[in-house]
Design an enzyme around this catalytic site. Structure first.
Site, mmCIF file in Angstrom:
data_model
loop_
_atom_site.group_PDB
_atom_site.id
_atom_site.type_symbol
_atom_site.label_atom_id
_atom_site.label_comp_id
_atom_site.label_asym_id
_atom_site.label_seq_id
_atom_site.Cartn_x
_atom_site.Cartn_y
_atom_site.Cartn_z
ATOM 1 N N LYS A 111 16.758 -8.975 -0.269
ATOM 2 C CA LYS A 111 16.188 -8.048 -0.267
ATOM 3 C C LYS A 111 16.362 -6.532 -0.793
ATOM 4 C CE LYS A 111 16.752 -8.517 4.515
ATOM 5 N NZ LYS A 111 17.232 -8.765 5.912
ATOM 6 N N GLU A 194 20.576 0.905 4.895
ATOM 7 C CA GLU A 194 19.583 1.953 5.336
ATOM 8 C C GLU A 194 19.948 2.595 6.614
ATOM 9 O OE1 GLU A 194 16.459 -2.381 4.655
ATOM 10 O OE2 GLU A 194 16.793 -1.348 6.428
ATOM 11 N N ARG A 286 7.428 -17.733 4.201
ATOM 12 C CA ARG A 286 7.364 -19.042 4.841
ATOM 13 C C ARG A 286 6.357 -19.229 6.248
ATOM 14 N NH1 ARG A 286 11.057 -16.600 8.902
ATOM 15 N NH2 ARG A 286 12.427 -15.935 8.518
HETATM 16 P P1 ADP Z 1 13.473 -13.532 11.184
HETATM 17 O O1 ADP Z 1 13.491 -13.199 12.655
HETATM 18 O O2 ADP Z 1 13.348 -13.217 9.948
HETATM 19 O O3 ADP Z 1 11.695 -12.436 10.915
HETATM 20 P P2 ADP Z 1 12.252 -16.105 12.393
HETATM 21 O O4 ADP Z 1 12.381 -15.265 13.606
HETATM 22 O O5 ADP Z 1 11.183 -16.306 12.270
HETATM 23 O O6 ADP Z 1 12.246 -15.004 11.274
HETATM 24 O O7 ADP Z 1 13.336 -17.096 12.769
HETATM 25 C C1 ADP Z 1 14.433 -16.711 11.687
HETATM 26 C C2 ADP Z 1 15.014 -17.164 10.578
HETATM 27 O O8 ADP Z 1 16.380 -18.081 10.808
HETATM 28 C C3 ADP Z 1 13.766 -18.557 10.706
HETATM 29 O O9 ADP Z 1 14.278 -19.609 9.093
HETATM 30 C C4 ADP Z 1 15.419 -19.281 11.485
HETATM 31 O O10 ADP Z 1 15.372 -21.156 11.476
HETATM 32 C C5 ADP Z 1 16.541 -19.683 10.600
HETATM 33 N N1 ADP Z 1 17.408 -19.176 11.812
HETATM 34 C C6 ADP Z 1 17.401 -18.701 13.105
HETATM 35 N N2 ADP Z 1 18.590 -19.033 13.902
HETATM 36 C C7 ADP Z 1 19.033 -19.378 13.095
HETATM 37 C C8 ADP Z 1 20.385 -19.883 13.094
HETATM 38 N N3 ADP Z 1 21.269 -19.523 14.238
HETATM 39 N N4 ADP Z 1 21.478 -19.962 12.056
HETATM 40 C C9 ADP Z 1 21.178 -19.988 10.650
HETATM 41 N N5 ADP Z 1 19.031 -19.578 10.719
HETATM 42 C C10 ADP Z 1 18.850 -19.564 11.698
HETATM 43 P P1 ADP Z 2 16.806 -10.491 8.923
HETATM 44 O O1 ADP Z 2 16.502 -10.982 7.954
HETATM 45 O O2 ADP Z 2 18.292 -11.256 9.902
HETATM 46 O O3 ADP Z 2 15.925 -10.494 9.740
HETATM 47 P P2 ADP Z 2 15.688 -8.003 8.973
HETATM 48 O O4 ADP Z 2 16.235 -7.082 7.818
HETATM 49 O O5 ADP Z 2 14.517 -8.848 8.704
HETATM 50 O O6 ADP Z 2 17.109 -8.863 8.944
HETATM 51 O O7 ADP Z 2 15.813 -6.707 10.182
HETATM 52 C C1 ADP Z 2 16.382 -7.286 11.358
HETATM 53 C C2 ADP Z 2 15.999 -6.648 12.569
HETATM 54 O O8 ADP Z 2 16.811 -5.441 12.582
HETATM 55 C C3 ADP Z 2 14.900 -5.959 13.010
HETATM 56 O O9 ADP Z 2 13.493 -6.342 13.209
HETATM 57 C C4 ADP Z 2 15.408 -4.837 13.130
HETATM 58 O O10 ADP Z 2 14.936 -4.898 15.128
HETATM 59 C C5 ADP Z 2 16.904 -4.393 12.883
HETATM 60 N N1 ADP Z 2 17.039 -3.743 12.014
HETATM 61 C C6 ADP Z 2 16.771 -3.980 10.486
HETATM 62 N N2 ADP Z 2 16.788 -2.658 9.775
HETATM 63 C C7 ADP Z 2 16.817 -1.777 10.774
HETATM 64 C C8 ADP Z 2 17.238 -0.150 10.217
HETATM 65 N N3 ADP Z 2 16.927 0.245 8.864
HETATM 66 N N4 ADP Z 2 16.818 0.213 11.293
HETATM 67 C C9 ADP Z 2 17.366 0.139 12.795
HETATM 68 N N5 ADP Z 2 16.745 -1.834 13.300
HETATM 69 C C10 ADP Z 2 17.002 -2.302 11.776
#
Ligand code: ADP
Ligand code: ADP
Ligand code: MG
Length: 505
Positions: A111, A194, A286
């Site tokens: 990331k 961040e 994905r």
């Molecule tokens: P994101 O929140 O990153 O945008 P999604 O909501 O589509 O993506 O799904 C989150 C990702 O993390 C998916 O690939 C899902 O299979 C995975 N995931 C969700 N919950 C868990 C968990 N408890 N442990 C491991 N992987 C998880």
């Molecule tokens: P993951 O890989 O676990 O999906 P993300 O970077 O997509 O992680 O962040 C997941 C969630 O965390 C975001 O949808 C948002 O709600 C929160 N988040 C991430 N970065 C920030 C930020 N800089 N400030 C506030 N909320 C954040």
């Protein structure tokens, strides 16, 4: 190069979703399942099924693919879907990985690198840092950005390894925690920082790109209702989003993806502040859990497109062809207890019934009598609802949630009904911090309308006896204390109330 046979390296609803798409395209399908998942119904959506020890075992999955003479592997989401190593292993064995290239996966999977790529593409990122090697250095960066900051795992996903820090006092302690959690979850302790954006919306852009550099966007999904940084409800279009911002976000997403030579389906995630400033946060390389929302409003089948792109087809839809129509929402129905801090609830499904009406889609894997293993993600079903506009979608969703019955495990259906009736949700004023106050309201509502468990059980028992009596044309109602008429009324009432909450077991 058309595929003959596709192995689906996943479980649950997404394994079924992919199998259906592949079969529609005339492909043979190979399923896998683990010993815990022998009852997994996706086995029967495939032409062949093989047991593997784990959905993460690359060698075993490649072995099954070769043994079954599969031409391609669809990884679904989670598990191996974003693992560069897996995509490489497929490439080496001349099995087509249905997804982006290993090089793109490397850049999106780190990331901190993805942040740099976004900046190079001229896309705004949240003020922050690259991956940091020491806590001392991190504190310096945090002070220069200004608290509150968010510690994030460079190898992160699924909302894990993240910690907001509001002051210097708690910095080292939380840095250590985040790093340890990241190491145990992703095998990578690296942390970056961040600025912690206050009450943002989460809005992401779906893209599709072919292997010849053509790319289109399929507009946005709003996933602002989250619990522990994980999505709970997703919708498209995003309510209230100004159209000029929407278009800028879509164009930015395409620029980032082109920067990493991305192809196949993917998503660029942004957070958006109160003034509609948007900031890149990450790439999901994905198919996503919430992809059906986009399918409902654009009419494009993303999974079929993924397969065709991997077969080497050129995109035959242009940007102008993609039109948004109506409004769609997805509810992630989980086996968890909303009245007990959303504790996971495994077990047998004693009864299951899906709703059916225009605009309703269920992506799930349940059947009456199936078991929900506790080892895996507790996602049971995605209920996706489309209407002509948001108001119609909300009303239709309430009807569909009422018709949907899942008995045997606790689930969050009652919570969704509650949310859909909330004024802030109806106005579209949800941000990623909204869940806290919503849960407080939900708790209060539950306490106020509480019916004790023993009363519920007694009521349900009496009702079933009385229904039987009525059906048999007998006028002999069973009661707790001999006062039949009173109990008849009360038990019906209680049963109605339980039904209303979707909790009758
Ligand atoms: P994101 O929140 O990153 O945008 P999604 O909501 O589509 O993506 O799904 C989150 C990702 O993390 C998916 O690939 C899902 O299979 C995975 N995931 C969700 N919950 C868990 C968990 N408890 N442990 C491991 N992987 C998880
Ligand atoms: P993951 O890989 O676990 O999906 P993300 O970077 O997509 O992680 O962040 C997941 C969630 O965390 C975001 O949808 C948002 O709600 C929160 N988040 C991430 N970065 C920030 C930020 N800089 N400030 C506030 N909320 C954040
Ligand atoms: Mg994310």
């Amino acid at each position: 190069m058309g595929f003959n046979k596709i192995l689906v390296a996943n479980r649950g609803e997404i394994a079924i979703r992919v199998a259906r798409a592949a079969k529609e395209l005339g492909k043979k399908v190979v399923a896998i399942y683990t010993p815990q998942d022998r009852g997994g119904i996706w086995r029967y959506f495939a032409d062949e099924a093989y047991e593997v020890s784990s959905y993460l075992n690359i060698d075993e999955i490649i072995y099954v693919a070769k043994k079954s003479k599969s031409d391609a592997i669809h990884p679904g989401y989670g598990f191996l879907s974003e693992k560069e190593e897996f995509a490489k292993a497929c490439e080496q064995e001349k099995i087509k990985f249905i997804g982006p290239s290993p090089e793109s996966l490397m850049m999106s999977g780190d990331k901190a690198i993805a942040r740099i790529k976004a900046q190079e593409a001229g896309v705004p990122v949240v003020p922050g840092s690259d991956a940091l090697e020491s806590a001392e250095k991190a504190l310096k960066v945090a002070k220069s950005i200004g608290f509150p900051v968010l510690l994030k795992a460079a190898g992160g996903g699924g909302g894990k390894g993240m910690r907001p820090v509001f002051s210097e006092d708690e910095f080292f302690h939380l840095f250590r925690q985040a790093s340890e959690e990241a190491k145990s979850a992703f095998g990578d302790p690296r942390i970056y920082i961040e600025k912690y954006i206050q009450e943002p919306k989460h809005i992401e852009i779906q893209i599709l790109g072919d292997e010849y550099g053509n790319m289109i966007y399929l507009f946005e999904r709003d996933c602002s209702l989250q619990r522990r940084n994980q999505k709970v409800i997703e919708e498209s279009p995003s309510p209230l989003l100004p159209n000029d911002v929407r278009l800028k976000m879509c164009e930015s997403a395409v620029r980032v993806m082109k920067k990493i030579n991305y192809f196949n389906a993917g998503t660029v995630e942004f957070i958006v502040d109160k003034d509609w400033n948007f900031y890149f946060i990450e790439i999901n390389a994905r198919i996503q859990v919430e992809h059906p929302v986009t399918e409902m409003v654009t009419g494009v089948d993303l999974v079929k497109r993924q397969i065709k792109i991997a077969e080497g087809e050129k995109l035959d839809i242009s940007q102008e062809d993609v039109k948004l129509s109506g409004h769609a929402m997805e509810f992630r129905i989980y086996a968890e207890d909303p009245e007990n801090d959303f504790m996971p609830s495994g077990g047998y499904i004693s009864f299951y019934k899906e709703p059916s009406m225009p605009g309703v889609r269920c992506d799930g894997w349940l059947y009456s009598g199936c078991q929900v293993p506790s080892q895996y993600d507790p996602l049971l079903l995605k209920l996706i609802v489309k209407g002509e506009n948001r108001e119609e979608t909300i009303r239709r969703s309430l009807l569909a949630l009422e018709e949907l019955k899942i008995y045997g495990v606790k689930n969050n259906i009652p919570f969704f009904k509650f949310v859909l009736n909330l004024e802030e949700f109806r106005k579209g004023e949800i941000n990623t911090w909204s869940m806290k106050s919503i849960l407080e309201k939900y708790k209060k509502w539950n306490e106020e309308s509480h019916v004790s468990d023993s009363l519920i059980l007694l009521g349900a028992y009496l009702t079933s006896k009385n229904i039987q009596a009525e059906l048999n044309g007998r006028n002999e109602y069973v009661s707790a204390n001999g006062k039949a008429s009173l109990w008849k009324v009360r038990s019906w009432k209680i049963a109605g109330r339980i039904e209303g909450r979707g909790q009758l077991k």
